[in-house]
Structures are given as structure tokens and as C-alpha cells.
Scaffold this active site. Structure first.
Site, PDB file in Angstrom:
ATOM      1  CG  ASP A   6      -1.554   1.006   1.333  1.00 37.37           C
ATOM      2  OD1 ASP A   6      -2.134   1.844   0.655  1.00 37.37           O
ATOM      3  OD2 ASP A   6      -1.814   1.607   2.894  1.00 37.37           O
TER       4      ASP A   6
ATOM      5  CG  ASP B  69      -1.713   7.520   0.004  1.00 34.23           C
ATOM      6  OD1 ASP B  69      -1.134   8.470   0.331  1.00 34.23           O
ATOM      7  OD2 ASP B  69      -2.452   7.080  -0.645  1.00 34.23           O
TER       8      ASP B  69
ATOM      9  CB  SER C 125      -1.737   2.976  -4.179  1.00 32.58           C
ATOM     10  OG  SER C 125      -2.320   4.021  -2.931  1.00 32.58           O
TER      11      SER C 125
END
Length: 238
Positions: free
Chosen positions: A31, A33, A121
Site C-alpha cells: 500500500d 499512503d 493504492s
């Protein structure tokens, strides 16, 4: 899974018996963020529109799994970004976005062990494309902001694979990458922090929660609560 046990300070495990070997895996999926990087990009973009608190509250609820419809939550947040300039996105990338400690080191170790690296993401191509080039990643998938005359319109663009990269799309992307490189999902590692990472983490052979929300931490094989991303290498040896 077996009860979670402390492997080392700030590092716990469940359902696995270390040491594991990095070379036994073929893919690692990150991922972006708050996992690979230190910020939630949508929240920092919203700062320019004077809507950061409002957007960040929605982001936090989505990452904690308190909002059932991730796609709708993202559309709501992106709509609040209308009018923000591309120059502000550049500022976010240059001045606010930082790799989490150990990120580059872990990517290099994985590549050195022969793994392919996927960045998947619920964030935006503006940032994932730059990180893909910066870290020499193999694959990246995320959402595309619509930009007209140098400013965000508050909408997302459909891409060849679909509309929004939510939890289901993250899982599908991980499985597609496995098919592409000729490995099984059991040979994949998935690392995330929010509820929209749970589906891909469940599909992978090894799941890693990095400074994650409680719901994610509870379900992951490995939880890293202190230190850098490269602490994974304490459990999965190069």
C-alpha cells in the site's frame, strides 16, 4: 490463527513460524499512503482547499473500516479537492511526502532476493507513478485524478482496469500480478495499514501490518508497530 506473540519489541507475529526466507516468495505488494510513505496524500491535497480536517475525518473512518463503501468515500473526498492546482500536488510530493524509514532498504532487499514489487493504492497516479520510477518498482496501480487547465476538477477518471482502486481491486491486482509472473498467491507478501488493504492481505501468503489500524493489525501475520518497514527482514530473512 494462533494467538499473537511478541517476536521483538514493537514486532509481533501470529500464525507463522519464523524464520521465513525471503527467497521463498516471488512478489511483495505495498500500500502507499501511511505504509510506504508517511502521509495520506488526499488529506495533504485538501489542505490547499482549506478542507483538510473534513477530508482527513473521512479518510480516518475509511481506513478504520467504519465506512462500508470505500468508492463513495473516495469520491466524496476527491469532490472536495476541486480547484486545487497541479502546483500544489507538486508541493505535496516534494515537501510533504517522505518514504517511511526502511522503505528503500526493504524494496532493495526484496529485489535482490528476486521478488517483483507492486505498489497498489487507493491514492493517486500522480504520486504512485513518481514513486514507481524513484524506487524502480515493477508494477503500480492507483486512481487517476481528472485535471483540466492545471487544476483538479473534483472527479476521477476511469482506467482500462476499472474506475476506483478499492479493496477488491487491490486483491484483484495482487492476483493478476501473481498470474503475470507465474507464482501462486501463497508466494506473495502484502503490506498495508488500512481496512481497504484487508482483502489483498487475506489473499497473500504472508500479510504484514505496518503501524496499522487495529482491525488490520489483528488480522495480519506480522505487525510492525515500531521502527521501519525493513523490520520485516527480522522475520523474513534475506
Amino acid at each position: 490463527m494462533t494467538p499473537r506473540t511478541e517476536f521483538a519489541p514493537g514486532l509481533s507475529i501470529q500464525g507463522i513460524t519464523p524464520p521465513l526466507r525471503l527467497r521463498d516468495f516471488k512478489l511483495i505488494a505495498f500500500d502507499m499512503d501511511s505504509t510506504l510513505i508517511n502521509i495520506e496524500c488526499v488529506d495533504e491535497i485538501a489542505d490547499a482547499a482549506g478542507r483538510k480536517a473534513e477530508v482527513a475525518a473521512i479518510t480516518e473512518a475509511a481506513m478504520r473500516g467504519e465506512i462500508a463503501d470505500y468508492k463513495e468515500s473516495l469520491r466524496r473526498r476527491v469532490a472536495l479537492l476541486a480547484g486545487v492546482s497541479v502546483e500544489h500536488l507538486e508541493h505535496v510530493y516534494r515537501q510533504r511526502l517522505k518514504l517511511h524509514p526502511g522503505a528503500a532498504e526493504l524494496v532493495l532487499a526484496c529485489k535482490g532476493a528476486g521478488l517483483k514489487v507492486l505498489l497498489v493504492s487507493g491514492g493517486f497516479t500522480f504520486f504512485t507513478d513518481r514513486l514507481r520510477e524513484r524506487l524502480a518498482l515493477d508494477f503500480a496501480r492507483s486512481n487517476q485524478l481528472e485535471i483540466v487547465d492545471g487544476r483538479l476538477t473534483g472527479r476521477l477518471l476511469d482506467q482500462h482496469w476499472g474506475d476506483i482502486c478499492d479493496g477488491a481491486e487491490k486483491r484483484r491486482t495482487l492476483l493478476q500480478a501473481c498470474d503475470l509472473i507465474g507464482c501462486t498467491p501463497a508466494q506473495a507478501i502484502a503490506m498495508g495499514d488500512g481496512a481497504n488493504d484487508l482483502e489483498m492481505m487475506a489473499a497473500a501468503g504472508l500479510s504484514v501490518a505496518y503501524r496499522a489500524k487495529p482491525k488490520v493489525r489483528q488480522q495480519a501475520h506480522i505487525a510492525i508497530d515500531m521502527g521501519g518497514l525493513d523490520r520485516l527482514l527480522e522475520v523474513v530473512q534475506p
